[in-house]
Scaffold this motif. Structure first.
Motif, short mmCIF file in Angstrom:
data_model
loop_
_atom_site.label_atom_id
_atom_site.label_comp_id
_atom_site.label_asym_id
_atom_site.label_seq_id
_atom_site.Cartn_x
_atom_site.Cartn_y
_atom_site.Cartn_z
N SER A 144 0.90 -0.75 -0.09
CA SER A 144 0.01 -0.17 0.05
C SER A 144 0.87 1.25 -0.22
O SER A 144 2.05 1.27 0.42
CB SER A 144 -1.20 0.25 1.39
OG SER A 144 -1.17 -0.90 1.86
N ASP A 145 0.05 2.50 -0.36
CA ASP A 145 0.58 3.55 0.07
C ASP A 145 0.82 4.00 1.18
O ASP A 145 -0.46 3.65 1.96
CB ASP A 145 0.16 4.37 -1.37
CG ASP A 145 0.75 4.53 -2.58
OD1 ASP A 145 1.78 3.68 -2.45
OD2 ASP A 145 0.05 5.60 -3.48
N TYR A 146 1.36 5.63 1.77
CA TYR A 146 1.18 5.65 3.18
C TYR A 146 1.57 7.08 3.05
O TYR A 146 1.91 7.20 2.08
CB TYR A 146 2.48 5.38 3.93
CG TYR A 146 2.47 4.23 4.05
CD1 TYR A 146 1.50 3.19 5.80
CD2 TYR A 146 2.61 2.32 3.09
CE1 TYR A 146 0.91 2.18 5.55
CE2 TYR A 146 2.22 1.27 3.42
CZ TYR A 146 1.55 1.13 4.49
OH TYR A 146 1.27 -0.25 5.27
N ILE A 147 1.18 7.27 4.19
CA ILE A 147 0.69 8.93 4.07
C ILE A 147 1.47 9.85 5.45
O ILE A 147 1.38 8.67 6.50
CB ILE A 147 -0.13 10.24 4.14
CG1 ILE A 147 -1.71 9.28 5.39
CG2 ILE A 147 -1.21 9.88 2.32
CD1 ILE A 147 -1.99 10.14 6.12
N LYS B 65 0.99 12.90 8.19
CA LYS B 65 0.15 14.34 7.97
C LYS B 65 0.83 14.34 10.03
O LYS B 65 0.93 13.74 10.96
CB LYS B 65 -0.84 13.83 8.18
CG LYS B 65 -2.17 12.52 9.20
CD LYS B 65 -3.04 13.34 8.70
CE LYS B 65 -3.84 11.77 9.54
NZ LYS B 65 -5.56 12.38 9.26
N THR C 143 -1.21 17.04 4.38
CA THR C 143 -1.51 15.37 4.21
C THR C 143 0.15 15.65 3.36
O THR C 143 0.02 16.25 1.95
CB THR C 143 -2.81 14.62 4.01
OG1 THR C 143 -2.80 14.71 5.37
CG2 THR C 143 -2.02 13.00 4.20
N ASN D 53 2.24 12.52 0.81
CA ASN D 53 2.20 11.15 0.22
C ASN D 53 3.87 11.00 0.57
O ASN D 53 4.99 11.63 0.77
CB ASN D 53 2.19 10.51 -1.07
CG ASN D 53 1.48 9.34 -1.55
OD1 ASN D 53 2.58 8.82 -0.75
ND2 ASN D 53 0.33 9.08 -1.94
N GLN E 139 0.19 6.51 8.06
CA GLN E 139 -1.18 6.45 8.16
C GLN E 139 -1.46 5.75 6.40
O GLN E 139 -1.05 5.91 5.28
CB GLN E 139 -2.09 7.29 8.74
CG GLN E 139 -3.23 6.97 8.71
CD GLN E 139 -3.80 8.21 9.07
OE1 GLN E 139 -4.71 9.14 8.13
NE2 GLN E 139 -4.85 7.42 10.56
N GLN E 140 -1.78 4.32 6.66
CA GLN E 140 -2.50 3.85 4.98
C GLN E 140 -3.03 4.62 4.10
O GLN E 140 -3.41 5.43 4.67
CB GLN E 140 -2.67 2.70 5.94
CG GLN E 140 -3.29 1.45 4.20
CD GLN E 140 -4.43 0.98 4.24
OE1 GLN E 140 -4.64 0.76 5.57
NE2 GLN E 140 -4.61 -0.12 3.45
N CYS E 141 -2.27 5.00 3.20
CA CYS E 141 -3.41 5.35 1.95
C CYS E 141 -4.06 4.65 1.65
O CYS E 141 -4.34 3.89 0.91
CB CYS E 141 -3.18 6.06 1.01
SG CYS E 141 -3.15 7.51 -0.12
N GLU F 269 -7.34 4.75 -0.80
CA GLU F 269 -8.32 4.46 -2.16
C GLU F 269 -9.44 5.36 -1.98
O GLU F 269 -10.38 3.91 -1.47
CB GLU F 269 -7.75 3.86 -3.72
CG GLU F 269 -7.61 4.58 -4.93
CD GLU F 269 -7.75 2.98 -5.89
OE1 GLU F 269 -8.61 3.44 -6.93
OE2 GLU F 269 -7.22 1.79 -5.68
N SER G 199 -14.06 3.94 0.38
CA SER G 199 -12.86 3.71 -0.16
C SER G 199 -13.74 2.99 -1.70
O SER G 199 -14.53 2.90 -1.82
CB SER G 199 -12.01 2.84 0.93
OG SER G 199 -13.37 1.38 0.76
#
Lengths: 341, 370
Positions: free
Chosen positions: A177-180, A182, A201, A203, A222-224, A226, A300
């Motif tokens: 997964s992508d993460y962000i 913040k 926030t 990426n 945190q998990q990004c 979709e 989501s």
């Protein structure tokens, strides 16, 4: 006894606000409904205590030239600003008499401050036992704690970490997964000189790994998620006023970005959360001891509601206007009648 | 799960006798569409897209695809398996004020006392939009002074109409708009040409202020609508149109002699401001008698697809004996779907995207039950 007296009054704590803030509209509605109110502009005004009689449960407060009895307050709305009682400004040297030192003067001023705080916490404690919207002592929540409670209640929340080393980041990057990242508290928002800084926030993939120190301050990652759309939901007296936000659709054929954003603003449309989600959000808000709040959620790509955060004294005009909810009128009516219309 | 293709709630479809429109309230656009597309939109709002498609003869698929593409390209629709989670906008239009817009004529040769009284009263009533028409010629310095004075009042937007003079140029007038951001429109009437210069102004609803040169005279300014197509496809305007008379509701006019009326083109007076306050005048019997005449109650208009985005007029109607008759100045025939005089089409600038689409024929009724 106390000069001009007001009865059955609504107390409103606010700051100087912009036209979009909604407070002006609520005040116009109160005027229209002929509901007397007293507006305390917390930027430059404070209430002060005039008199208190514990045995008879009487508290008289002063606001500028008028005084009012706490018993006559019918409702309270806290909307921004610091709430405290006026403290007379003493110059330490003015307290100094021949026999006291200036150091004693400073101690005395400190002591008066503590006196005031004791009085204020009692008086405002009583005031906010009246029917009220928001609470000045609960304007901020701990995001981490909120996520934990949300999870307990059964709301879905994005996977959340606090990471403190580049090694941990690298391990996470190995996942799919992508993460962000913040702020764990609130993003920095400040104007220095002529520049405005707003911590948003980011990426994680956009952050140069070479710029990361081996060790750094624990950072919220945190998990990004979709998203199909975002949801902003304002909870007012157990009723939900929700809005779905559809961001601009990706369209690579549009090259002029400025024209694009001007012509194609986001869609903000009324939304109805499923009962089950509303009930969970309500439980969350009660657990946090709030009676109003603005929720951020994501719907989501996997057709799941992901809870992001709650703002205790949340902005509601941005929901009210595009969805035609007339929350400014509802707020005024509630302040007058103490019931939801 | 079956997918629905539904309009965003801020896109309002309106069916007319021959044609329909979609009003995009957020993006201030009005799309003209065939009635068969309107009917399709209604069916799509109640049935999954596959089910709707199943009711259409295969020969019509290309038209169907074209319709869907039209809606998708303009971001008027989205897909969801849960249409019940997307309620329509509630039809509500309310304000905590008696008056929201005013048209004030001023004869500066008689001094400014009358204007000041009027503006003070309007400010107290919290009137939001002001159109102020100066009847006498004045110099640029005088214009600057009067613009600054008007800006001191608490109006949200102001249109200032002044007679054109040769010294009024883009160079001399644009600074007035720049220094007085509340003034959204500065209109120079009796000008030698019709043109418009704009500049960005974040304070106004449209995000700009306009300098108009118009050849028409002061009389024609009586109708606030000439340059007021501004609110056309907005939430406020459409909701007001559905529930109230979108021209006369919460309107007041005060002429240069101080006579108070609902609208400057109407003869009925409700007193003079030198003796009667505006708040007294609007409470007199009859002042608000036309406010509840919605477009849905006006003959011909009620069958017109433009009924919620077009300003009404009750001062000039086709049959003066019938207060529900069609506005005189309208050149559109909704039964033919034609403009008798295209230049008089007030929607010329705003109504765009007539797609010239082929009509979908034979859309069969689909069951609305799930």
């Amino acid at each position: 006894m106390f000069g001009e007296k007001t009865s059955n009054v609504i107390i409103i704590f606010c700051q100087y606000t912009s036209a979009t803030d909604g407070i002006e509209q609520v005040l116009h509605w109160l005027d229209h409904l002929q509901a007397p109110y007293l507006r305390v502009n917390c930027d430059k005004e404070r209430l002060s205590l005039e008199y208190l009689d514990l045995a008879n449960d009487q508290i008289v407060l002063r606001h500028n030239e008028s005084t009012f009895d706490l018993a006559d307050v019918s409702a309270v709305w806290y909307w921004r600003g610091g709430v405290s009682l006026a403290v007379p400004q003493y110059d330490p040297s003015s307290i100094v008499q021949e026999i006291f030192s200036e150091d004693f003067g400073r101690e005395a001023v400190k002591n008066i401050g503590m006196e005031q705080r004791t009085i204020a916490s009692y008086v405002f404690g009583k005031l906010f036992k009246k029917p009220h919207i928001n609470d000045p002592y609960r304007t901020s929540v701990n995001k981490l704690q909120v996520l934990e409670i949300a999870q307990e209640i059964g709301l879905k929340v994005p996977k959340t970490y606090l990471l403190s080393s580049s090694k941990q980041i690298a391990e996470l990057a190995g996942e799919s997964s992508d993460y962000i990242t913040k702020a764990a508290h609130e993003g920095i928002m400040t104007t220095i000189g002529r520049r405005f800084y707003n911590g948003l926030t980011a990426n994680l993939a956009d952050i140069e790994s070479t710029l990361l120190n081996e060790k750094f301050h624990p950072s919220l990652v945190q998990q990004c998620i979709e998203k199909q759309y975002e949801i902003r939901s304002y909870c007012f007296m157990d009723e939900f006023y929700s809005m779905a936000i559809f961001s601009q659709n990706d369209d690579t054929t549009k090259t002029d970005f400025r024209a694009f954003t001007q012509d194609c603003p986001n869609r903000y449309v009324p939304y109805k959360l499923p009962k089950e989600i509303e009930e969970k959000l309500l439980r969350l808000i009660k657990r946090l001891g709030l009676n109003c709040g603005s929720f951020d959620l994501i719907y989501s790509a996997e057709d799941e509601y992901q809870f992001l955060e709650v703002n205790p004294v949340g902005q509601w005009m941005m929901t009210s206007v595009p969805c035609n909810y007339y929350l400014e009128k509802r707020t005024a009516l509630w302040l007058k009648e103490n019931t939801v219309q | 799960m079956s997918k629905y293709c539904i309009l965003f709630a801020d896109c309002i479809p309106v069916r007319g006798s021959r044609k329909s429109v979609i009003s995009d309230l957020t993006r201030s656009k009005t799309y003209m569409i065939p009635n068969s597309l309107y009917d399709l939109i209604i069916q799509l709002s109640e049935n999954p897209i596959d089910k709707v498609k199943g009711t259409i003869p295969e020969s019509q698929y290309p038209v169907f695809e074209q319709y869907i593409k039209f809606l998708e390209d303009r971001e008027l629709v989205f897909y969801t398996s849960h249409p019940e989670r997307f309620p329509a906008l509630k039809e509500q239009y309310e304000e905590p004020f008696e008056i929201s817009n005013a048209i004030v004529r001023v004869d500066t040769s008689q001094g400014e006392a009358l204007m000041e009284t009027t503006l003070e009263q309007l400010e107290q009533l919290r009137c939001k939009h002001l159109q102020i028409i100066l009847e006498q010629a004045l110099s640029i310095v005088e214009l600057e002074a009067i613009a600054a004075k008007i800006t001191d009042y608490q109006f949200r937007s102001v249109e200032l109409d002044v007679p054109y003079h040769e010294s009024f140029t883009d160079e001399s007038c644009m600074p007035i708009l720049k220094n007085n951001r509340k003034i959204q429109n500065l209109v120079l009437y009796n000008a030698k040409e019709d043109r418009c210069v704009t500049q960005a102004n974040f304070r106004t609803l449209e995000g700009m202020s306009n300098l108009f040169y118009i050849t028409s005279g002061a009389q024609d300014l009586n109708c606030g609508q000439i340059h007021r197509n501004l609110f056309l496809s907005s939430m406020e305007f459409v909701m007001e149109s559905k529930l109230k008379n979108n021209c006369l509701n919460r309107k007041v006019s005060v002429d240069s002699q101080g006579v108070i009326r609902n609208c400057p083109s109407m003869s009925e007076s409700f007193g003079n401001i030198t003796e009667t306050s505006i708040s007294e005048a609007i409470e007199k019997p009859g002042f608000k008698k036309l406010w509840d005449i919605t477009k849905d109650k006006v003959n011909v208009c009620k069958d017109c697809e433009f009924r919620y985005v077009c300003t009404d007029c009750r001062a000039y109607v086709e049959d003066p004996a019938d207060i529900h008759s069609k506005p005189l100045k309208c050149g559109y025939d909704p039964y033919k779907g034609e403009w008798s005089d295209w230049t008089s089409n007030p929607l010329k600038q705003k109504a765009i995207e007539f797609y010239g689409m082929q009509e979908l024929v034979q859309v069969q009724e689909t069951s609305t039950s799930q």
